[in-house]
Design an enzyme around this catalytic site. Sequence first.
Site, mmCIF file in Angstrom:
data_model
loop_
_atom_site.group_PDB
_atom_site.id
_atom_site.type_symbol
_atom_site.label_atom_id
_atom_site.label_comp_id
_atom_site.label_asym_id
_atom_site.label_seq_id
_atom_site.Cartn_x
_atom_site.Cartn_y
_atom_site.Cartn_z
ATOM 1 N N HIS A 257 0.898 -1.462 0.148
ATOM 2 C CA HIS A 257 0.135 0.268 -0.042
ATOM 3 C C HIS A 257 1.051 0.999 -0.207
ATOM 4 C CE1 HIS A 257 -3.670 2.203 1.080
ATOM 5 N NE2 HIS A 257 -2.714 3.051 1.722
ATOM 6 N N PRO A 258 1.061 2.589 -0.828
ATOM 7 C CA PRO A 258 0.128 2.643 -2.079
ATOM 8 C C PRO A 258 -0.332 1.980 -3.198
ATOM 9 C CG PRO A 258 -0.254 4.251 -1.340
ATOM 10 C CD PRO A 258 1.283 3.516 -0.712
#
Length: 488
Positions: free
Chosen positions: A463-464
């Site tokens: 992430h991200p």
Amino acid sequence: MSLCCPAMDWQSVQGAPCLLTAGDRHQPPLRPCMDKQYDYDLVVIGGGSGGLACSKEAAQLGQKVAVLDYVEPSAKGTKWGLGGTCVNVGCIPKKLMHQAALLGTAVKDAKMYGWQLPETVRHDWTTLAEAVQNHVRSLNWVAFPCFFFYIDKHFTCPSLLQTVLTTKNVVIATGGRPKHPTHIPGAVEHGITNVALECAGFLTGIGLDTTVMVRSVALRGFDQQMAGLVTDYMEAYGTRFLWRSVPTKVEKLSSGGLQVTWTDVQTGSEHKDAYDSVLWAVGRAPETKALGLDQLGVQLNKDTGKIVVGADEATSVPNVYAFGDISEGRPELTPTAIRAGKLLARRLAGQSGELMNYDNVATTVFTPLEYGCVGLSEEEVVRRQGEDGVEVYHAFYKPLEFTVAGRDASQCYIKVSVCRGGDQKILGLHLIGPNAGEVIQGFSMGLQCGATYTQLLQTVGIHPTCAEEVVKIHITKRSGLDPTVTGC
């Protein structure tokens, strides 16, 4: 096996190979070349990515290898050195020019990220072209443990002064060349060849007014839903598309420009417009016609001109092998040719029995918004499994880097086709978005290992990232629910 060539120095850059004659496939295992009747253990015809990979691998395994290479000049007289299409006029220069276009988009985004830039930012084509060509030239100067002959175009020749090369095995890896639509007046005289959407994308990206004329469908052979999203993005990006249009004539204007005449297939109406350059992207043809393969008895597909080969890359003639773009039914991709060439060299050297696996080969189309895929298209999955045997998971997502820049992400899309029931083996994975090639390369290993949808969901995302959206995918087309990703 013997090859007949004009006499030349090892460093010669001229001459031509002549007629091939086949030896006995049922020979004892290979020994050092000097201890048997052949000059070489292996002669490779074709100095492209696949041919060089095969020859280098064979040489590293102790084989004595010769490579025969020749580049037929294009209609405009362009020619190049070792490395074949990919290095010289294909993948490498294309990706660099694609990067140039991406940087142009990044400059526009940069202002939204706080960078203070001049109002007018211009691109200089000469600088780019020179930098790309310098890099390509640097790739031509690599030392290989093989003998090289730079040869003329004809496999048979009347030369009185010839040198005969004898070899146990011959590998043909001459690849293909772009086609010109020779039935269209002016096509050869006033056009050059290219890869359609990728070239159109980077030309648009560096600020050139670019039009793509599509005779039928875009990205034939790829998933057509994904192809539609790619062209939708390109149209929004600034590339003009003329759908269902067939060119009929190209003429030189007194101004120096080119006038193209075409017919709209749907209405039958004729249209004309003027352009600075015309690029043809109407497919590729295998380089088999000049090799005299009919005299040798090598079986060709009559429709495509490609060489018919078995799972072991063997042709219909003992001791003659072929792989890469020139082989019938093989993916026309550089990495597959490289891999197949190395495996073939190992088998011919008696070091391995491993065959090339042509299933689940990943690839990427380097359009302005990249499209990467591995496995089957949705159309092919449905054809094989039936509508009721397939589950298709999909998602529209927005890359984080698009948010601050205010970029449209309407075409950023992921699709995973799986077998319905059980662990749901993944049959195809498709992604449109930034760095699609980098994302798909990782997932392609999973498909090679028989990855399932269950395993995909068990994978923790980074992430991200865009790749994270793949392991979060959970909405099926069958459900009819909105597949748009919301939240962080």
